[in-house]
Design a protein around this motif. Structure first.
Motif, PDB file in Angstrom:
ATOM      1  N   ARG A  44       0.823  -1.210   0.000  1.00 20.38           N
ATOM      2  CA  ARG A  44       0.000   0.000   0.000  1.00 20.38           C
ATOM      3  C   ARG A  44       0.858   1.261   0.000  1.00 20.38           C
ATOM      4  NH1 ARG A  44      -5.522  -0.078   2.319  1.00 20.38           N
ATOM      5  NH2 ARG A  44      -6.271  -2.198   2.075  1.00 20.38           N
ATOM      6  N   GLU A  48       1.721   4.655  -3.269  1.00 18.38           N
ATOM      7  CA  GLU A  48       1.492   6.087  -3.066  1.00 18.38           C
ATOM      8  C   GLU A  48       2.659   6.908  -3.617  1.00 18.38           C
ATOM      9  OE1 GLU A  48      -1.290   7.258  -2.080  1.00 18.38           O
ATOM     10  OE2 GLU A  48      -2.205   5.424  -1.320  1.00 18.38           O
ATOM     11  N   ALA A  65       0.271  10.366   2.381  1.00 15.70           N
ATOM     12  CA  ALA A  65      -0.746   9.409   1.917  1.00 15.70           C
ATOM     13  C   ALA A  65      -0.345   7.982   2.267  1.00 15.70           C
ATOM     14  CB  ALA A  65      -0.949   9.541   0.415  1.00 15.70           C
ATOM     15  N   ALA A  66       0.946   7.672   2.180  1.00 13.73           N
ATOM     16  CA  ALA A  66       1.413   6.326   2.517  1.00 13.73           C
ATOM     17  C   ALA A  66       1.217   6.041   4.000  1.00 13.73           C
ATOM     18  CB  ALA A  66       2.876   6.164   2.139  1.00 13.73           C
ATOM     19  N   SER A  68      -0.964   7.402   6.080  1.00  6.72           N
ATOM     20  CA  SER A  68      -2.389   7.270   6.411  1.00  6.72           C
ATOM     21  C   SER A  68      -2.961   5.964   5.864  1.00  6.72           C
ATOM     22  CB  SER A  68      -3.178   8.466   5.901  1.00  6.72           C
ATOM     23  OG  SER A  68      -3.140   8.519   4.496  1.00  6.72           O
ATOM     24  N   SER A  69      -2.514   5.540   4.693  1.00 11.69           N
ATOM     25  CA  SER A  69      -2.997   4.280   4.126  1.00 11.69           C
ATOM     26  C   SER A  69      -2.551   3.086   4.970  1.00 11.69           C
ATOM     27  CB  SER A  69      -2.489   4.132   2.695  1.00 11.69           C
ATOM     28  OG  SER A  69      -2.873   2.891   2.160  1.00 11.69           O
ATOM     29  N   ALA A  72      -4.447   3.083   8.364  1.00  9.85           N
ATOM     30  CA  ALA A  72      -5.820   2.595   8.217  1.00  9.85           C
ATOM     31  C   ALA A  72      -5.849   1.086   8.038  1.00  9.85           C
ATOM     32  CB  ALA A  72      -6.489   3.280   7.026  1.00  9.85           C
ATOM     33  N   TYR A  73      -4.907   0.551   7.260  1.00  8.08           N
ATOM     34  CA  TYR A  73      -4.880  -0.900   7.064  1.00  8.08           C
ATOM     35  C   TYR A  73      -4.543  -1.634   8.360  1.00  8.08           C
ATOM     36  CZ  TYR A  73      -3.675  -5.536   5.569  1.00  8.08           C
ATOM     37  OH  TYR A  73      -3.628  -6.894   5.458  1.00  8.08           O
TER      38      TYR A  73
END
Length: 146
Positions: A44, A48, A65-66, A68-69, A72-73
């Motif tokens: 993931r 990004e 973005a990386a 936060s991704s 979240a995962y």
């Protein structure tokens, strides 16, 4: 009395082996699951890319973005683990790109993301002579191509 003592010793040894096998199976399952979580998180993060920099010919990751991704995962992945919410899961992301620089081993200058996932808990084993309270797994993704 001798028979009772021998029976008790054999019973305790058998019980210890059964408890150890059960705890070790859970521990091995958690190791495999955390490795899968680290691989998916690294994948993931590697997706990004900073599109504006890529359009200018630079290979850079969008670190916000990386992060936060991956966060979240990992928050969603608690349900994959046997002990679930009993863990405290931390992660660290390291980047190798045009912005952060490249390591000496990365002589081809391939953009790389490495995610390290560490899960901590009280203790994996119930036996008093075994103490293990954390598992760390790492995964690394490289972006190949020109």
């Amino acid at each position: 009395m001798k028979v009772f003592i021998v029976f008790s010793a054999i019973f305790m040894m058998g019980l210890t082996c059964i408890v150890y096998q059960g705890d070790m199976n859970v521990y091995m399952h958690e190791q495999e699951t955390l490795k899968m979580i680290a691989e998916e998180a690294a994948c993931r993060a590697a997706l990004e890319l900073d599109e504006n920099a890529y359009g200018m010919g630079e290979k850079r990751f969008d670190t916000d973005a990386a992060e936060s991704s991956v966060a979240a995962y990992i928050d969603d992945s608690y349900k994959l683990l046997v002990r679930g919410s009993k863990y405290l899961i931390n992660f660290a992301i390291s980047y190798e790109d045009d912005e952060h620089g490249y390591s000496f081993e990365n002589d081809e200058k391939l953009p790389t993301v490495m995610v390290s996932v560490k899960a901590e808990t009280d203790d994996f084993f119930r036996l008093p002579f075994l103490h293990r309270n954390s598992i760390t797994r790492k995964s690394k993704y490289e972006i190949k191509g020109r």
